[in-house]
Scaffold this motif. Structure first.
Motif, PDB file in Angstrom:
ATOM      1  N   ALA A  45      20.154  37.649  28.491  1.00 41.94           N
ATOM      2  CA  ALA A  45      19.349  36.514  28.934  1.00 41.94           C
ATOM      3  C   ALA A  45      20.194  35.574  29.804  1.00 41.94           C
ATOM      4  CB  ALA A  45      18.791  35.765  27.732  1.00 41.94           C
ATOM      5  N   PRO A  46      19.602  34.966  30.835  1.00 41.83           N
ATOM      6  CA  PRO A  46      18.185  35.078  31.199  1.00 41.83           C
ATOM      7  C   PRO A  46      17.882  36.130  32.277  1.00 41.83           C
ATOM      8  CG  PRO A  46      19.178  33.296  32.423  1.00 41.83           C
ATOM      9  CD  PRO A  46      20.275  33.869  31.565  1.00 41.83           C
ATOM     10  N   ASP A  47      18.921  36.658  32.937  1.00 42.56           N
ATOM     11  CA  ASP A  47      18.685  37.474  34.132  1.00 42.56           C
ATOM     12  C   ASP A  47      18.441  38.958  33.872  1.00 42.56           C
ATOM     13  OD1 ASP A  47      18.992  35.298  35.906  1.00 42.56           O
ATOM     14  OD2 ASP A  47      21.170  35.469  35.769  1.00 42.56           O
ATOM     15  N   HIS A  48      18.747  39.443  32.661  1.00 40.08           N
ATOM     16  CA  HIS A  48      18.688  40.893  32.447  1.00 40.08           C
ATOM     17  C   HIS A  48      17.839  41.304  31.247  1.00 40.08           C
ATOM     18  CE1 HIS A  48      21.622  41.526  35.620  1.00 40.08           C
ATOM     19  NE2 HIS A  48      22.332  40.539  35.095  1.00 40.08           N
ATOM     20  N   VAL A  49      16.920  40.449  30.860  1.00 39.98           N
ATOM     21  CA  VAL A  49      16.027  40.786  29.755  1.00 39.98           C
ATOM     22  C   VAL A  49      15.179  42.011  30.099  1.00 39.98           C
ATOM     23  CG1 VAL A  49      14.034  39.996  28.410  1.00 39.98           C
ATOM     24  CG2 VAL A  49      15.960  38.459  28.794  1.00 39.98           C
ATOM     25  N   LYS A  50      14.668  42.058  31.329  1.00 43.52           N
ATOM     26  CA  LYS A  50      13.854  43.202  31.743  1.00 43.52           C
ATOM     27  C   LYS A  50      14.685  44.473  31.822  1.00 43.52           C
ATOM     28  CE  LYS A  50      10.336  40.623  34.333  1.00 43.52           C
ATOM     29  NZ  LYS A  50       9.711  40.405  35.658  1.00 43.52           N
ATOM     30  N   ASP A  51      15.944  44.333  32.208  1.00 41.66           N
ATOM     31  CA  ASP A  51      16.821  45.505  32.272  1.00 41.66           C
ATOM     32  C   ASP A  51      17.082  46.063  30.879  1.00 41.66           C
ATOM     33  OD1 ASP A  51      17.142  45.244  35.100  1.00 41.66           O
ATOM     34  OD2 ASP A  51      18.582  43.641  34.740  1.00 41.66           O
ATOM     35  N   LEU A  52      17.319  45.173  29.933  1.00 43.82           N
ATOM     36  CA  LEU A  52      17.521  45.624  28.554  1.00 43.82           C
ATOM     37  C   LEU A  52      16.244  46.243  28.000  1.00 43.82           C
ATOM     38  CD1 LEU A  52      19.278  45.934  26.092  1.00 43.82           C
ATOM     39  CD2 LEU A  52      18.795  43.562  25.480  1.00 43.82           C
ATOM     40  N   ASP A  53      15.116  45.692  28.376  1.00 42.05           N
ATOM     41  CA  ASP A  53      13.826  46.235  27.935  1.00 42.05           C
ATOM     42  C   ASP A  53      13.656  47.683  28.426  1.00 42.05           C
ATOM     43  OD1 ASP A  53      11.266  46.010  26.673  1.00 42.05           O
ATOM     44  OD2 ASP A  53      10.354  45.828  28.652  1.00 42.05           O
ATOM     45  N   LYS A  54      14.099  47.931  29.656  1.00 37.60           N
ATOM     46  CA  LYS A  54      14.019  49.280  30.224  1.00 37.60           C
ATOM     47  C   LYS A  54      14.872  50.254  29.407  1.00 37.60           C
ATOM     48  CE  LYS A  54      15.039  51.807  34.513  1.00 37.60           C
ATOM     49  NZ  LYS A  54      15.527  51.668  35.919  1.00 37.60           N
ATOM     50  N   ILE A  55      16.081  49.821  29.051  1.00 42.08           N
ATOM     51  CA  ILE A  55      16.965  50.669  28.247  1.00 42.08           C
ATOM     52  C   ILE A  55      16.365  50.885  26.865  1.00 42.08           C
ATOM     53  CG2 ILE A  55      19.262  50.843  27.214  1.00 42.08           C
ATOM     54  CD1 ILE A  55      20.263  49.060  29.563  1.00 42.08           C
ATOM     55  N   PHE A 323      23.632  54.757  22.793  1.00 44.48           N
ATOM     56  CA  PHE A 323      22.692  54.825  23.910  1.00 44.48           C
ATOM     57  C   PHE A 323      22.878  53.628  24.837  1.00 44.48           C
ATOM     58  CE2 PHE A 323      18.687  54.515  26.164  1.00 44.48           C
ATOM     59  CZ  PHE A 323      18.313  55.839  26.372  1.00 44.48           C
ATOM     60  N   LEU A 324      22.993  52.440  24.249  1.00 40.68           N
ATOM     61  CA  LEU A 324      23.122  51.220  25.045  1.00 40.68           C
ATOM     62  C   LEU A 324      24.432  51.179  25.816  1.00 40.68           C
ATOM     63  CD1 LEU A 324      22.070  48.415  25.829  1.00 40.68           C
ATOM     64  CD2 LEU A 324      23.000  47.543  23.672  1.00 40.68           C
ATOM     65  N   SER A 325      25.444  51.851  25.294  1.00 39.15           N
ATOM     66  CA  SER A 325      26.766  51.765  25.911  1.00 39.15           C
ATOM     67  C   SER A 325      27.116  52.938  26.820  1.00 39.15           C
ATOM     68  CB  SER A 325      27.838  51.643  24.824  1.00 39.15           C
ATOM     69  OG  SER A 325      27.821  52.776  23.974  1.00 39.15           O
ATOM     70  N   SER A 326      26.410  54.076  26.687  1.00 40.33           N
ATOM     71  CA  SER A 326      26.873  55.239  27.454  1.00 40.33           C
ATOM     72  C   SER A 326      25.791  56.138  28.034  1.00 40.33           C
ATOM     73  CB  SER A 326      27.773  56.109  26.571  1.00 40.33           C
ATOM     74  OG  SER A 326      27.034  56.683  25.508  1.00 40.33           O
ATOM     75  N   SER A 327      24.522  55.875  27.755  1.00 42.93           N
ATOM     76  CA  SER A 327      23.476  56.756  28.285  1.00 42.93           C
ATOM     77  C   SER A 327      23.365  56.603  29.797  1.00 42.93           C
ATOM     78  CB  SER A 327      22.131  56.417  27.642  1.00 42.93           C
ATOM     79  OG  SER A 327      21.683  55.137  28.060  1.00 42.93           O
ATOM     80  N   ASP A 328      22.847  57.622  30.449  1.00 44.48           N
ATOM     81  CA  ASP A 328      22.631  57.555  31.891  1.00 44.48           C
ATOM     82  C   ASP A 328      21.697  56.404  32.234  1.00 44.48           C
ATOM     83  OD1 ASP A 328      24.257  59.712  32.324  1.00 44.48           O
ATOM     84  OD2 ASP A 328      22.622  61.172  32.464  1.00 44.48           O
ATOM     85  N   THR A 329      20.679  56.200  31.396  1.00 42.77           N
ATOM     86  CA  THR A 329      19.732  55.108  31.643  1.00 42.77           C
ATOM     87  C   THR A 329      20.440  53.767  31.634  1.00 42.77           C
ATOM     88  OG1 THR A 329      17.905  56.325  30.632  1.00 42.77           O
ATOM     89  CG2 THR A 329      17.664  53.939  30.786  1.00 42.77           C
ATOM     90  N   ALA A 330      21.285  53.537  30.627  1.00 44.13           N
ATOM     91  CA  ALA A 330      21.993  52.263  30.517  1.00 44.13           C
ATOM     92  C   ALA A 330      22.965  52.075  31.684  1.00 44.13           C
ATOM     93  CB  ALA A 330      22.739  52.199  29.189  1.00 44.13           C
ATOM     94  N   ALA A 331      23.705  53.133  32.011  1.00 39.12           N
ATOM     95  CA  ALA A 331      24.705  53.022  33.082  1.00 39.12           C
ATOM     96  C   ALA A 331      24.062  52.745  34.432  1.00 39.12           C
ATOM     97  CB  ALA A 331      25.540  54.304  33.142  1.00 39.12           C
ATOM     98  N   THR A 332      23.023  53.511  34.773  1.00 40.11           N
ATOM     99  CA  THR A 332      22.380  53.309  36.072  1.00 40.11           C
ATOM    100  C   THR A 332      21.647  51.975  36.130  1.00 40.11           C
ATOM    101  OG1 THR A 332      20.449  54.579  35.305  1.00 40.11           O
ATOM    102  CG2 THR A 332      22.131  55.767  36.534  1.00 40.11           C
ATOM    103  N   THR A 333      21.071  51.542  35.018  1.00 45.87           N
ATOM    104  CA  THR A 333      20.378  50.245  34.994  1.00 45.87           C
ATOM    105  C   THR A 333      21.361  49.110  35.228  1.00 45.87           C
ATOM    106  OG1 THR A 333      18.670  51.066  33.485  1.00 45.87           O
ATOM    107  CG2 THR A 333      18.968  48.682  33.590  1.00 45.87           C
ATOM    108  N   ARG A 334      22.517  49.192  34.599  1.00 47.37           N
ATOM    109  CA  ARG A 334      23.526  48.152  34.800  1.00 47.37           C
ATOM    110  C   ARG A 334      23.999  48.109  36.248  1.00 47.37           C
ATOM    111  NH1 ARG A 334      25.646  45.586  30.502  1.00 47.37           N
ATOM    112  NH2 ARG A 334      25.239  46.396  28.402  1.00 47.37           N
ATOM    113  N   VAL A 335      24.273  49.259  36.812  1.00 47.03           N
ATOM    114  CA  VAL A 335      24.760  49.309  38.185  1.00 47.03           C
ATOM    115  C   VAL A 335      23.706  48.798  39.160  1.00 47.03           C
ATOM    116  CG1 VAL A 335      25.448  50.853  40.058  1.00 47.03           C
ATOM    117  CG2 VAL A 335      26.438  51.142  37.781  1.00 47.03           C
ATOM    118  N   GLU A 336      22.482  49.252  38.999  1.00 51.68           N
ATOM    119  CA  GLU A 336      21.413  48.868  39.930  1.00 51.68           C
ATOM    120  C   GLU A 336      21.066  47.393  39.848  1.00 51.68           C
ATOM    121  OE1 GLU A 336      18.253  51.494  38.898  1.00 51.68           O
ATOM    122  OE2 GLU A 336      19.175  53.252  39.852  1.00 51.68           O
TER     123      GLU A 336
END
Length: 418
Positions: A45-55, A323-336
């Motif tokens: 929060a506040p900028d990445h709530v939607k990103d965490l929701d995606k993960i 999953f939150l620390s190493s999945s492809d979804t988490a990694a690509t979401t953080r980078v993007e």
């Protein structure tokens, strides 16, 4: 939908309710075998709530019998709330920890040994240095989830208007000071520089000045040295000259962020987590590696996912942490989304980070890793940080000479070490 984001003005009420009902980490498994897993975080929060929701959605798709309930709190309130919940028996099942506070929680026996849950689970996906940072006594008490660095942001438009050459990676404190003086126009409310006078900036500038925070054996504070005085003076000298005073800030939350976004701040020492929030500002900006003095030194912060030692859902907490620390979804979401960077071994995952055009000099993020200032860590970490920040604040407000403030801070830290 099974996911709920609770901004923890409301989470406090949730924890209080849990106290009246017994431990919040008691078994929360429904009749159908579904598990509710509580996760507490400061970085979303506040900028990445939607990103965490995606993960979270991706995790729940792979683990259909687990519902993750996310709670967030601002960083300056987070650890107080976390400590209170653990002491009150209402700890979340899993929670975010930064590197500095990790030692305190691991030493206190508050964390689950994730390695014991995972058994021989593969950890080769992580950068080894990041993984090792969250081991204690040979046990993996947390999994590294992200890292970020502090860089020097600058408003390109203000530099151009003032006819001042923009910062480069070769800048020293003297270069920054000279530019800040030219860029400051207090009548127009424009400031040349902003660098908080607090613990996190001090240990880094101390390293830049060639000093050390603790003795080699870690048993004594040694930052009240000539190098320490120089570093503290560097921070304090900006106050009321090239950056606002404590009185002008007036306790306003995110004052520096809003000042930069409004186009009234030329240079800003802050972390790469700010990138996402600056996408739409109406001026051009970029970043460089922070200037140094006797040496270059950049602050690098690691965050990790840990699980409560009292959780009734150890396997689910391990699965979520991994999953939150190493999945492809988490990694690509953080980078993007520029939500810090994943500490993964596969550098190809990070390649896309450099392609984002804003800021243009994203290479500075990786260049800053060449000379790292690691934070000093003791068991009573938060008290140490508060003690140093308090005394630096006394110096910044002009209530104490810098040398006296550092002596007092060193005495406070020695008492904590004792």
């Amino acid at each position: 939908m099974s996911r709920h984001f609770l901004i923890v003005a409301a989470a406090t009420a949730l924890l209080a309710s849990a106290c009246s009902q017994g431990s919040a980490t008691r078994a929360t498994t429904g009749a159908d075998g579904r598990v509710t897993l509580r996760y507490f975080t400061f970085s979303a929060a506040p900028d990445h709530v939607k990103d965490l929701d995606k993960i979270e959605k991706a995790f729940e798709k792979e683990n259909p019998k687990v519902d993750v309930v996310v709670e967030t709190a601002p960083f300056d309130q987070y650890f107080t709330k976390l400590q209170t919940s653990i002491a009150g028996g209402t700890a979340p099942d899993a929670f975010e920890l930064n590197y500095e506070n990790f030692v305190t929680y691991a030493s206190a026996g508050s964390l689950l040994d994730l390695g014991g849950v995972a058994g021989d689970g593969d950890t080769s996906v992580y950068a080894q240095e990041s993984l090792n940072a969250f081991k204690r006594d040979g046990k993996q008490y947390a999994l590294p989830a992200s890292f970020s660095t502090v860089v020097l942001f600058y408003n390109k438009d203000l530099f151009e208007q003032a006819g001042v050459a923009p910062p480069t990676a070769d800048w020293t404190w003297a270069d920054e000071q000279a530019a800040a003086a030219k860029l400051t126009d207090r009548k127009k409310g424009v400031y040349g520089d902003f660098q908080p006078v607090q613990f996190f900036e001090f240990y880094k500038t101390l390293k830049q000045a060639g000093g050390e925070f603790l003795s080699a054996d870690g048993k004594k504070a040694v930052f009240d040295s000539p190098q320490g005085v120089k570093a503290a003076q560097w921070l304090v000298s900006k106050v009321g000259r090239t950056m606002p005073t404590e009185a002008e800030i007036g306790g306003t939350a995110d004052y520096d962020t809003n000042l930069f976004k409004s186009g009234k701040l030329a240079m800003w020492h802050n972390g790469i987590w700010q990138f996402a929030g600056l996408k739409d500002v109406p001026f051009e900006w970029d970043v460089v590696v922070e200037p140094g003095d006797a040496a270059k030194a950049s602050a690098v912060f690691h965050n990790a996912v840990a699980a409560s030692a009292t959780t009734k859902h150890a396997k689910e907490a391990w699965a979520w942490a991994r999953f939150l620390s190493s999945s492809d979804t988490a990694a690509t979401t953080r980078v993007e989304s520029s939500w810090e960077l994943p500490p993964v071994a596969d550098q190809q995952v990070l390649a896309g980070y450099l392609k984002d055009p804003k800021p243009a000099n994203r290479q500075a993020v990786f260049d800053s890793l060449k000379s790292i200032a690691l934070p000093p860590v003791i068991k009573r970490q938060q008290e140490m940080q508060d003690a140093v920040t308090k005394q630096l604040g006394e110096a910044a407000a002009g209530r104490k000479p810098v040398a006296d403030a550092l002596k007092a801070a060193a005495a406070d830290v020695n008492a904590l070490l004792g």
